[in-house]
Design a protein around this motif. Structure first.
Motif, PDB file in Angstrom:
ATOM      1  N   SER A  24       3.491   1.913   4.104  1.00  0.00           N
ATOM      2  CA  SER A  24       3.882   3.184   3.505  1.00  0.00           C
ATOM      3  C   SER A  24       5.120   2.998   2.632  1.00  0.00           C
ATOM      4  O   SER A  24       5.189   3.478   1.504  1.00  0.00           O
ATOM      5  N   ALA A  25       6.085   2.289   3.164  1.00  0.00           N
ATOM      6  CA  ALA A  25       7.362   2.127   2.451  1.00  0.00           C
ATOM      7  C   ALA A  25       7.188   1.288   1.190  1.00  0.00           C
ATOM      8  O   ALA A  25       7.660   1.645   0.116  1.00  0.00           O
ATOM      9  N   VAL A  26       6.507   0.159   1.335  1.00  0.00           N
ATOM     10  CA  VAL A  26       6.355  -0.751   0.198  1.00  0.00           C
ATOM     11  C   VAL A  26       5.256  -0.240  -0.724  1.00  0.00           C
ATOM     12  O   VAL A  26       4.115  -0.064  -0.294  1.00  0.00           O
ATOM     13  N   GLY A  29       7.075   2.417  -5.472  1.00  0.00           N
ATOM     14  CA  GLY A  29       8.516   2.661  -5.420  1.00  0.00           C
ATOM     15  C   GLY A  29       9.314   1.371  -5.528  1.00  0.00           C
ATOM     16  O   GLY A  29      10.367   1.337  -6.167  1.00  0.00           O
ATOM     17  N   ILE A 107       4.404  14.351  -4.836  1.00  0.00           N
ATOM     18  CA  ILE A 107       4.539  12.900  -4.996  1.00  0.00           C
ATOM     19  C   ILE A 107       3.182  12.255  -5.248  1.00  0.00           C
ATOM     20  O   ILE A 107       2.992  11.514  -6.203  1.00  0.00           O
ATOM     21  N   TYR A 111       1.997   9.899  -8.224  1.00  0.00           N
ATOM     22  CA  TYR A 111       1.844   8.539  -7.707  1.00  0.00           C
ATOM     23  C   TYR A 111       0.454   7.995  -8.036  1.00  0.00           C
ATOM     24  O   TYR A 111       0.286   6.841  -8.427  1.00  0.00           O
ATOM     25  N   PHE A 234      15.496   7.031  -0.497  1.00  0.00           N
ATOM     26  CA  PHE A 234      14.586   7.930   0.229  1.00  0.00           C
ATOM     27  C   PHE A 234      13.139   7.670  -0.158  1.00  0.00           C
ATOM     28  O   PHE A 234      12.263   7.559   0.691  1.00  0.00           O
ATOM     29  N   PHE A 235      12.910   7.578  -1.482  1.00  0.00           N
ATOM     30  CA  PHE A 235      11.546   7.400  -1.974  1.00  0.00           C
ATOM     31  C   PHE A 235      10.969   6.086  -1.470  1.00  0.00           C
ATOM     32  O   PHE A 235       9.847   6.024  -0.971  1.00  0.00           O
ATOM     33  N   SER A 236      11.755   5.026  -1.586  1.00  0.00           N
ATOM     34  CA  SER A 236      11.243   3.711  -1.240  1.00  0.00           C
ATOM     35  C   SER A 236      10.956   3.570   0.258  1.00  0.00           C
ATOM     36  O   SER A 236      10.012   2.913   0.653  1.00  0.00           O
ATOM     37  N   LEU A 239      11.081   8.364   3.240  1.00  0.00           N
ATOM     38  CA  LEU A 239      11.795   9.278   4.138  1.00  0.00           C
ATOM     39  C   LEU A 239      11.878  10.700   3.599  1.00  0.00           C
ATOM     40  O   LEU A 239      11.768  10.918   2.406  1.00  0.00           O
ATOM     41  N   MET A 241      10.034  13.509   4.234  1.00  0.00           N
ATOM     42  CA  MET A 241       8.916  14.450   4.108  1.00  0.00           C
ATOM     43  C   MET A 241       7.919  14.407   5.251  1.00  0.00           C
ATOM     44  O   MET A 241       6.972  15.186   5.252  1.00  0.00           O
ATOM     45  N   ALA A 243       6.168  11.548   6.393  1.00  0.00           N
ATOM     46  CA  ALA A 243       5.205  10.440   6.410  1.00  0.00           C
ATOM     47  C   ALA A 243       5.542   9.470   7.544  1.00  0.00           C
ATOM     48  O   ALA A 243       4.680   9.087   8.345  1.00  0.00           O
ATOM     49  N   SER A 329       0.584   3.180   0.520  1.00  0.00           N
ATOM     50  CA  SER A 329       1.586   4.247   0.469  1.00  0.00           C
ATOM     51  C   SER A 329       0.913   5.604   0.295  1.00  0.00           C
ATOM     52  O   SER A 329       1.295   6.587   0.933  1.00  0.00           O
ATOM     53  N   SER A 332      -0.305   7.277   3.395  1.00  0.00           N
ATOM     54  CA  SER A 332       0.725   7.863   4.265  1.00  0.00           C
ATOM     55  C   SER A 332       1.209   9.208   3.728  1.00  0.00           C
ATOM     56  O   SER A 332       1.762  10.015   4.469  1.00  0.00           O
ATOM     57  N   LEU A 333       1.025   9.438   2.434  1.00  0.00           N
ATOM     58  CA  LEU A 333       1.390  10.740   1.872  1.00  0.00           C
ATOM     59  C   LEU A 333       0.343  11.792   2.234  1.00  0.00           C
ATOM     60  O   LEU A 333       0.648  12.970   2.396  1.00  0.00           O
TER      61      LEU A 333
HETATM   62  N1  TRP Z   1       7.591   4.623  -0.271  1.00  0.00           N
HETATM   63  C1  TRP Z   1       6.456   4.552  -1.149  1.00  0.00           C
HETATM   64  C2  TRP Z   1       6.825   3.650  -2.313  1.00  0.00           C
HETATM   65  O1  TRP Z   1       7.876   3.115  -2.338  1.00  0.00           O
HETATM   66  C3  TRP Z   1       5.999   5.901  -1.606  1.00  0.00           C
HETATM   67  C4  TRP Z   1       5.807   6.846  -0.483  1.00  0.00           C
HETATM   68  C5  TRP Z   1       4.860   6.805   0.468  1.00  0.00           C
HETATM   69  C6  TRP Z   1       6.649   7.913  -0.160  1.00  0.00           C
HETATM   70  N2  TRP Z   1       5.063   7.810   1.380  1.00  0.00           N
HETATM   71  C7  TRP Z   1       6.159   8.499   1.011  1.00  0.00           C
HETATM   72  C8  TRP Z   1       7.791   8.400  -0.752  1.00  0.00           C
HETATM   73  C9  TRP Z   1       6.797   9.571   1.588  1.00  0.00           C
HETATM   74  C10 TRP Z   1       8.417   9.485  -0.188  1.00  0.00           C
HETATM   75  C11 TRP Z   1       7.947  10.059   0.980  1.00  0.00           C
HETATM   76  O2  TRP Z   1       6.048   3.475  -3.221  1.00  0.00           O
END
Ligand code: TRP
Length: 461
Positions: A24-26, A29, A107, A111, A234-236, A239, A241, A243, A329, A332-333
């Motif tokens: 999700s994180a990677v 972003g 997002i 995205y 936060f985005f990367s 965090l 929201m 997910a 990612s 997870s959204l």
């Molecule tokens: N973190 C993901 C990225 O870096 C994007 C993403 C997935 C996201 N789930 C999220 C960003 C929730 C904010 C909140 O590409």
């Protein structure tokens, strides 16, 4: 009483959670957004602020989000309302979950459009479109894609179908199987790219650019630059929201939240920095412009791929890597929205996924049109896509982060968080609690208010 399992299923192993949360994180972003944002704010100083935000704000808030999710074991909306009820606090806390749903829609809609660019570039690379291309040719190739609404729509549609397919299959059979092989593949592909860049590009210039902080290069709007670095964190890290909260709700009760969080944050940061190290050596060795904006990797990399031996292969591989990262990612959204539809509307997972995916798809059409047909329509000087990106990363996610930190630090009883984190009540726990009670909410609020110009009246801006 909090349930010990989620009705949506559970991660079968500890590794599955790390893979899913890191998946999700990677994503875009790290590989698309981090390099071009760092480039827009001049490199090193931005990267330093970003790293500070990950460590002092990102890690404690991620721990808070996982612990809240695991305690609630439901979609973010229902988790927040039931935990608040348990503590005799206002149901208004479920607004955090609602805000998360809004963020998820906004997002994922843009995205998916960017992921669509990536899909298009896999095909272009494989087809040899980059060979011998010069800067003007690359700009024209990129412009040809973003200017063509029908083409963008086709790729956006394909990406949304891919995301819906995985989410519809459910947590253990869908998400877990998908991330199990995608994440390791992604790592290997990225390392290959860094290896190529180190040997063919200007690594020295890239390292200086990324790691030697020069605060003068943050530009005239330092407050805005700091907000963007924080928003990027936060985005990367996914965090603010829900997910990471919903992924935490599928985590077994005996897994260590601290350990998982540190691993996820480390992997995420490593991938962003590796992406920088894969991209900037090529940018500098070809005299390209680091601050050229969202098109950075799509305009600059094809030039390099066009010159390197086997460039069609490496190009296709690189953009395929991005698609995979975006896919894990994107799911997870969608997951928090789908879980809520299943819980509160009684939908099947399949129906919920298709419905949520269709809504995001529609919103995505507005995003992709803002790049061409609707390019004349702007709000605050931004088209729909840019506006959604700015509003979520720099406003909604930080706001969500403040609420999560306050909830974990002030609303949940100390004992409850201590039990959930399972790290005892010692130094580590006290540091975490101090960070979520004071440091994160105050720092995030100050950065937000400052960038919005609201501190000026107090002589601080
Ligand atoms: N973190 C993901 C990225 O870096 C994007 C993403 C997935 C996201 N789930 C999220 C960003 C929730 C904010 C909140 O590409």
């Amino acid at each position: 009483m909090s349930a010990t399992t989620s009705i949506h299923g559970m991660w079968s192993t500890r590794l599955a959670f790390i893979l899913a949360a890191a998946g999700s994180a990677v994503g875009l972003g790290n590989i698309w957004r981090f390099p071009y944002t760092a480039g827009e704010y001049g490199g090193g100083a931005f990267v330093l602020v970003y790293l500070l935000c990950v460590a002092a704000i990102g890690i404690p808030i991620m721990m808070a989000e996982i612990l809240i999710g695991r305690r609630g074991r439901q979609s973010p909306i229902n988790t927040m309302s039931s935990l608040a009820r348990q503590e005799g606090k206002s149901q208004a806390w479920s607004l955090l979950g609602w805000m998360g749903i809004v963020s998820a829609f906004l997002i994922l809609s843009f995205y998916s459009v960017i992921a669509g660019w990536t899909l298009a570039y896999v095909v272009r690379a494989a087809g040899g479109a980059f060979s011998g291309i010069d800067a003007a040719g690359s700009v024209a190739l990129f412009g040809g894609l973003t200017g063509d609404a029908e083409r963008l729509l086709a790729w956006h549609t394909i990406f949304m179908v891919l995301a819906v397919l995985v989410v519809a299959r459910g947590v253990s059979s869908g998400l877990e199987q998908a991330v199990r092989w995608m994440m390791p593949a992604l790592f290997i592909l990225l390392l290959i790219m860094v290896g190529y860049a180190a040997q063919a590009g200007d690594v020295g210039a890239a390292a200086r650019y990324l790691f030697a902080p020069d605060f003068g290069r943050l530009g005239d709007h330092v407050g805005e630059a700091i907000l963007s670095a924080m928003g990027q964190a936060f985005f990367s890290l996914s965090l603010g929201m829900g997910a990471i909260m919903i992924y935490g709700s599928y985590l077994k009760s005996d897994a260590s939240i601290l350990q998982n969080t540190v691993i996820i944050a480390f992997l995420d940061t490593a991938v962003a920095l590796l992406a920088g190290l894969a991209i900037f050596p090529i940018v500098f060795s070809h005299g390209l412009e680091p601050g050229s904006g969202p098109g950075l990797i799509f305009v600059t990399l094809p030039i390099a791929f066009g010159e390197m031996p086997g460039g069609s292969f490496f190009g296709a591989l690189f953009f395929l890597l991005l698609v995979v990262a975006a896919w894990t990612s994107g799911i997870s959204l969608l997951e928090p929205v789908v879980a809520w539809l299943v819980e509160n509307r009684g939908f099947s997972r399949v129906r919920a996924s298709v419905l949520a995916g269709a809504a995001v798809w529609l919103l995505g059409i507005a995003c992709l049109l803002s790049l061409n047909q609707w390019s004349g329509y702007t709000l605050f000087g931004k088209g729909v896509l840019d506006l959604f990106d700015y509003l979520t990363a720099n406003v909604l996610l930080p706001l969500g982060g403040i609420l999560i930190a306050v909830f974990a630090g002030w609303v949940l009883p100390r004992r409850a968080t201590e039990d959930e984190l399972g790290m005892g009540g010692g130094m580590g726990f006290r540091l975490w609690r101090f960070l979520v009670r004071y440091v994160s909410p105050v720092a995030v609020a100050l950065v937000l208010l400052n960038a919005l110009g609201l501190l000026r009246g107090f002589g601080l801006g």
